[in-house]
Scaffold this active site. Sequence first.
Site, PDB file in Angstrom:
ATOM      1  CG  HIS A 230      32.498  27.405 102.416  1.00 51.79           C
ATOM      2  ND1 HIS A 230      33.607  26.859 103.019  1.00 51.79           N
ATOM      3  CD2 HIS A 230      32.157  26.535 101.428  1.00 51.79           C
ATOM      4  CE1 HIS A 230      33.932  25.727 102.420  1.00 51.79           C
ATOM      5  NE2 HIS A 230      33.048  25.505 101.442  1.00 51.79           N
ATOM      6  CD  GLU A 231      29.233  26.372  99.165  1.00 50.17           C
ATOM      7  OE1 GLU A 231      29.797  26.251  98.054  1.00 50.17           O
ATOM      8  OE2 GLU A 231      29.303  25.491 100.044  1.00 50.17           O
TER       9      GLU A 231
ATOM     10  CG  HIS B 248      33.750  26.597  96.626  1.00 45.99           C
ATOM     11  ND1 HIS B 248      34.939  25.915  96.517  1.00 45.99           N
ATOM     12  CD2 HIS B 248      33.076  26.034  97.674  1.00 45.99           C
ATOM     13  CE1 HIS B 248      34.994  24.982  97.452  1.00 45.99           C
ATOM     14  NE2 HIS B 248      33.891  25.035  98.169  1.00 45.99           N
TER      15      HIS B 248
ATOM     16  CG  HIS C 144      39.168  28.507  93.141  1.00 40.51           C
ATOM     17  ND1 HIS C 144      39.350  27.311  93.788  1.00 40.51           N
ATOM     18  CD2 HIS C 144      40.292  28.685  92.403  1.00 40.51           C
ATOM     19  CE1 HIS C 144      40.525  26.804  93.469  1.00 40.51           C
ATOM     20  NE2 HIS C 144      41.108  27.614  92.626  1.00 40.51           N
TER      21      HIS C 144
END
Length: 707
Positions: free
Chosen positions: A495-496, A499, A502
């Site tokens: 999940h991180e 980020h 992104h």
Amino acid sequence: MNKLIYIPVIVFLAGCQTQSDTSKMKLAENPFYQEWDTPYGVPPFEEITDAHYMQAFEDGMVQQLEEVEAIANNTAEATFENTITAFEKSGSLLDKVGGVFFNLTSAYTNDSLKGIARVISPKLSSHNDNIFLNGNFYQRVRSLYDGRESLKLTEEQKKLLENYHTRFVRAGAALNDEEKAKMRSLNEDLSTLTVKFGENVLNETNAFEMVLSEDQLDGLPESVKAAGAAAAKDRGYEGQYVFTTHRPSLYPFITYSTQRALRERLKKGYIYRGDNDDENDNKELVRQIVNRRLEKANLLGYETWADYILQERMLNTPEKVYGLLGKVWPAAIKAAAKERDLMQAMAEKEGNDFEIMPWDWWHYSEKIKKAQYNLNENEIRPYLKVDNVINGTFILANKLFGITFEEQTNIPKYHPDVRTYTVKNEKNELIGVYLSDWFYRNSKRGGAWMNTFRDQSNMDGNNIIPIVTNVGNFTKPTGDTPSLLSQDEANTLFHEFGHALHGLLSECTYPSISGTSTPRDFVEFPSQVIENWVFEPEMLALYAFHYETGEVIPTKLVEKIKKTSTFNQGFGTVEYMAASYLDMAYHTLTEPLVEDADIDAFEKAVMDEIGMIDAIVPRYRTGYFQHAFSSPEGYSSGYYSYLNSEVMDADAFGAFKENGLFDTATAAAYRSEILSKGGTRDAMDMYVAFRGREPEFEAILVRRGFE
């Protein structure tokens, strides 16, 4: 860093107009005033001391205000370049010091940094107000905004101009002088109160310890015992075992310990953080934060704080947020009740007459999983060595986007646990620097996150690559045992990393809207998409190897994992959504909380209203709800965002399932329409450009097993 997003400050003007030879010497010795000749411009952490921050902050604010005054008082007609671009270029010193300081106060803090944060936060709040309450600056921005259709702006420039106009209005630039003075006071209060809230949570978390002897470890695996012994040794309890409310310690203990009273003691230590009526109690702070937020919203013409916050979100009203929550909650609470009943039946079968409570849930859910699926967490952990999972994220990034991560030893780091990488694109061109810091220490705040030391930008052809960091709190290796992750922790790491992608794959011009600078209820979408690959069989075959034998995870074990994909989803959804409801309840208040308000009673009333079951507590109770209360805005009125993002991520991943898990054409469209765009377009427009339509809500219900 994005312009003025620091924890929010009367600007300190002394010390910059004239300087003695001694002060000039001190400035020359301060790394923030120098060009960094480190590899890739990564901060020279070893040269930076706590004594360097305050002067750099104060000078940085003065410097940026001089730049802002030059923009605001420019006698030439306002243009995009001399107003908007000029501001994007301002504040370089402040960006520099803030980028380092606020990353370290989260990941590697100390008493000195905490003290600086308490002083500098209200000063930064005032500094923000000095900019966004500047009438002359606002008039220049407004003139551009009013005539924007004739300015021949690019799509990104138009979005940036709209953002700044909105920000000035929402900051109170159109208020009268008396109202502006009130706004300044409220902002200063909020910056101080929220810093104190976060500090209390960290203090409370670090203060709790449960010291045990060998005969109190029934049920614990050897790896959990070893971690407890290591923690005890670090704290001076040689020969004993220590367990704390930090998640890597908490969850294994309450999962495997057969001693219910100890599970209860540890779990209560966790859920009563900030609610112990001691020097770290947060209840009165919450009351003051909620009331000042309401007063600020009212001053700007909004009925509630949620109305104010949500105006810039995809779900732009409280009614829309409650509408989303209401679609999922009935199915979630029904599923959670069924899960509880299964556990209750198992407990009774064991001869117990207690009701399932929060300190029982992890213990009995693990037993249910083993009974129903012949699977337990300890079967999976040996294949989830943290190094292998990290490598899995890199493999995924390469297969989808062609990018590569190469570990470097010459890049500065702020702690020995940090690992540093250069990131190159499919053309072997450098596009970013990546720092990962995954292991627990008590100088970190809890949880896991992504941040940047420097955002990507490309103004005037000056391509600035991002410096991105991921931080977590996984258990460190102990002795011969490496750090082995749970399924949930592996999901968190992916999940991180989503980020981080992104931020790393951003291709924007202006720093304030590059990378993850998107609406709160969109920004979690790109990170949650990446979670989908973690336990896909094709993906596991690429990274899940036994840490001792090197054996790839067996097909039978993968099949078991797939079968449990909807297991315990009622619990996970309910604990998360309960916190979302609590967040909204505080921030849809239309009247202030009275002095001596009973915060615990308020929280209970919210839980009773939604029909919360006693066996589950909200993921974040009020006293440690840092998403909502540890920064002036943060995720307040926005904790629902993960659910809104999941609606999109469940639907978006469908495109990969339809076209191929590693389909490069689908990945290229996702990169080009979502990841590279930052916040340069409307969020839903970006989604539609990728998927060809708006997201279909049903995908999330199917994924969670509610349909």
